[in-house]
Every structure is written in C-alpha cells, then in structure tokens.
Enzyme design. Structure first.
Site, PDB file in Angstrom:
ATOM      1  N   HIS A   1       7.302   5.327  -4.316  1.00  0.00           N
ATOM      2  CA  HIS A   1       6.693   6.164  -4.853  1.00  0.00           C
ATOM      3  C   HIS A   1       7.456   7.297  -5.002  1.00  0.00           C
ATOM      4  O   HIS A   1       8.402   7.895  -4.439  1.00  0.00           O
ATOM      5  CB  HIS A   1       5.646   6.863  -3.429  1.00  0.00           C
ATOM      6  CG  HIS A   1       4.936   7.922  -4.093  1.00  0.00           C
ATOM      7  ND1 HIS A   1       3.670   7.673  -4.829  1.00  0.00           N
ATOM      8  CD2 HIS A   1       5.046   9.363  -4.449  1.00  0.00           C
ATOM      9  CE1 HIS A   1       3.283   8.818  -5.324  1.00  0.00           C
ATOM     10  NE2 HIS A   1       4.193   9.869  -5.094  1.00  0.00           N
ATOM     11  N   CYS A   2       7.621   7.473  -6.436  1.00  0.00           N
ATOM     12  CA  CYS A   2       8.737   8.425  -7.016  1.00  0.00           C
ATOM     13  C   CYS A   2       8.205  10.010  -7.075  1.00  0.00           C
ATOM     14  O   CYS A   2       7.120  10.184  -7.694  1.00  0.00           O
ATOM     15  CB  CYS A   2       9.299   8.119  -8.319  1.00  0.00           C
ATOM     16  SG  CYS A   2      10.495   9.133  -9.107  1.00  0.00           S
TER      17      CYS A   2
ATOM     18  N   CYS B   1      -0.012   7.750  -2.257  1.00  0.00           N
ATOM     19  CA  CYS B   1      -1.008   7.610  -3.284  1.00  0.00           C
ATOM     20  C   CYS B   1      -2.258   7.054  -2.699  1.00  0.00           C
ATOM     21  O   CYS B   1      -3.463   7.401  -3.273  1.00  0.00           O
ATOM     22  CB  CYS B   1      -0.872   6.621  -4.471  1.00  0.00           C
ATOM     23  SG  CYS B   1       0.560   7.160  -5.519  1.00  0.00           S
TER      24      CYS B   1
ATOM     25  N   HIS C   1       0.960  -1.236  -0.034  1.00  0.00           N
ATOM     26  CA  HIS C   1      -0.234   0.030  -0.056  1.00  0.00           C
ATOM     27  C   HIS C   1       0.912   1.315   0.129  1.00  0.00           C
ATOM     28  O   HIS C   1       1.869   1.397   0.710  1.00  0.00           O
ATOM     29  CB  HIS C   1      -0.804  -0.014   1.295  1.00  0.00           C
ATOM     30  CG  HIS C   1      -1.781   1.203   1.438  1.00  0.00           C
ATOM     31  ND1 HIS C   1      -3.031   1.484   0.752  1.00  0.00           N
ATOM     32  CD2 HIS C   1      -1.593   2.349   1.968  1.00  0.00           C
ATOM     33  CE1 HIS C   1      -3.571   2.492   0.944  1.00  0.00           C
ATOM     34  NE2 HIS C   1      -2.649   3.245   1.689  1.00  0.00           N
ATOM     35  N   CYS C   2       0.766   2.063  -0.902  1.00  0.00           N
ATOM     36  CA  CYS C   2       1.411   3.450  -1.041  1.00  0.00           C
ATOM     37  C   CYS C   2       0.687   4.447  -0.184  1.00  0.00           C
ATOM     38  O   CYS C   2      -0.496   4.858  -0.450  1.00  0.00           O
ATOM     39  CB  CYS C   2       1.628   3.860  -2.506  1.00  0.00           C
ATOM     40  SG  CYS C   2       2.395   5.429  -2.325  1.00  0.00           S
TER      41      CYS C   2
END
Length: 187
Positions: free
Chosen positions: A23-24, A13, A9-10
């Site tokens: 995550h970039c 986001c 899970h991000c």
C-alpha cells in the site's frame, strides 16, 4: 474462503488486492496486478523529473556565477541560499525516488512483489539455502508479464497488461519443495 493466488488483504484499504505489492501512502492506493506497470512508470517519470530539475538548477547556478542571469549581486545571498536548499532537497529526493524505482524494476525483472520477496527471503533463511520464486519465468518474460507483451508500449501508460487472475509458473519449479517452507509462495 477462497483466496486467489498472489492476493493479499490490505489492512489500510480493507480490500483484497490481486498480486499485491504494497500500500503506497504517496499515491494513496495499493500497488497490485492492475497498476504495477503504472506505479513503475510513475517512479520512472518522477526520477526523470527530479534529475531534469536538478540539471536545470545546476545550469542556472553555472550561468549565475558567470553573470549571465538577470539577478544582481545584491540579491546573491537570498537567491544563493534558496538555490542551495533546492539543490539539496532535489538531490536527496532524486536519490530516494531513483532507489525506489531501481528496487521496483528489480522486482519486475524477477516477477515478484515486495511481499513475495520478503516471504522468499524468510523461506530461504528457514531452509538455509536459496529458495526459488515460483513465478520467475526469466527476465524478459517477467517484464512482459508485468509491463505487457509489446516492448514498444512498456514506457507508455496504457493497459490492460494481461490476465491478472492467472499467473504462469516456472515449469521447473517444484511445489513440494516449497510447501513445508512457506505455504503462501506455492499457491
């Protein structure tokens, strides 16, 4: 709730990302199964562009000091300061992007994500021995798993890469060996 293998899970986001690497902030997106190839190619193209620009500036400087440019010596101070700043910025940027590209190529060659690499290092430290990654299929098969089965398309930003819901595991991998160390890696 079921979590697919290699999914995370991000928190940025707010989404579940398959084979999540990170995550970039530079592309404002998660790097995962659907776009790892494109992210690696982006880093390759950015690295090449930085080095190309550095070469252009270098050749400009060579021609400048040989007197083969349209700039006159009265403009020397302003132009030289600007060019030297550009050289320093481009050189630093080139090193950073090339390092990030190298790190991601290393991860692709091992069929790992940044998170999986970290988890493996933690598990290795707990076990006081090297721990193998369950999805490491060998360098060429690892690259094919991420970049696609056709080597002539590896440098071209086309997809899809393959089945992003199923991941082949190393047949020699013993899941029982990993369970006590870190449950996530053996999923």
């Amino acid at each position: 709730m079921y979590r697919p293998p290699r999914a995370h899970h991000c928190s940025t986001c707010g989404k579940c990302v398959l084979r999540m690497d990170h995550h970039c902030p530079w592309v404002n997106n998660c790097v995962g199964a659907a776009n790892t190839k494109f992210f690696v190619l982006f880093l390759l193209y950015a690295t090449l562009a930085c080095f190309y620009y550095a070469l252009l500036v270098f050749f400009f400087l060579v021609n400048f000091f040989k007197g083969k440019t349209l700039l006159h010596m009265k403009d020397l101070g302003a132009w030289l300061g600007l060019i030297l700043c550009t050289v320093i910025v481009v050189f630093c940027l080139s090193l950073m992007v090339a390092g990030l590209f190298g790190w991601n190529v290393w991860l692709v060659a091992r069929n790992e994500t940044s998170q999986e690499n970290y988890d493996k290092e933690v598990a290795s430290a707990k076990a006081r021995r090297p721990v193998r990654h369950p999805y490491d299929l060998g360098c060429v098969r690892n690259i094919k798993a991420v970049m696609g089965p056709h080597p002539w398309l590896w440098l071209v930003p086309v997809g899809p890469v393959g089945n992003i819901l199923r991941y082949e595991k190393n047949r020699d991998f013993d899941e029982a060996e990993m369970k006590p160390l870190h449950g996530d890696l053996a999923v």
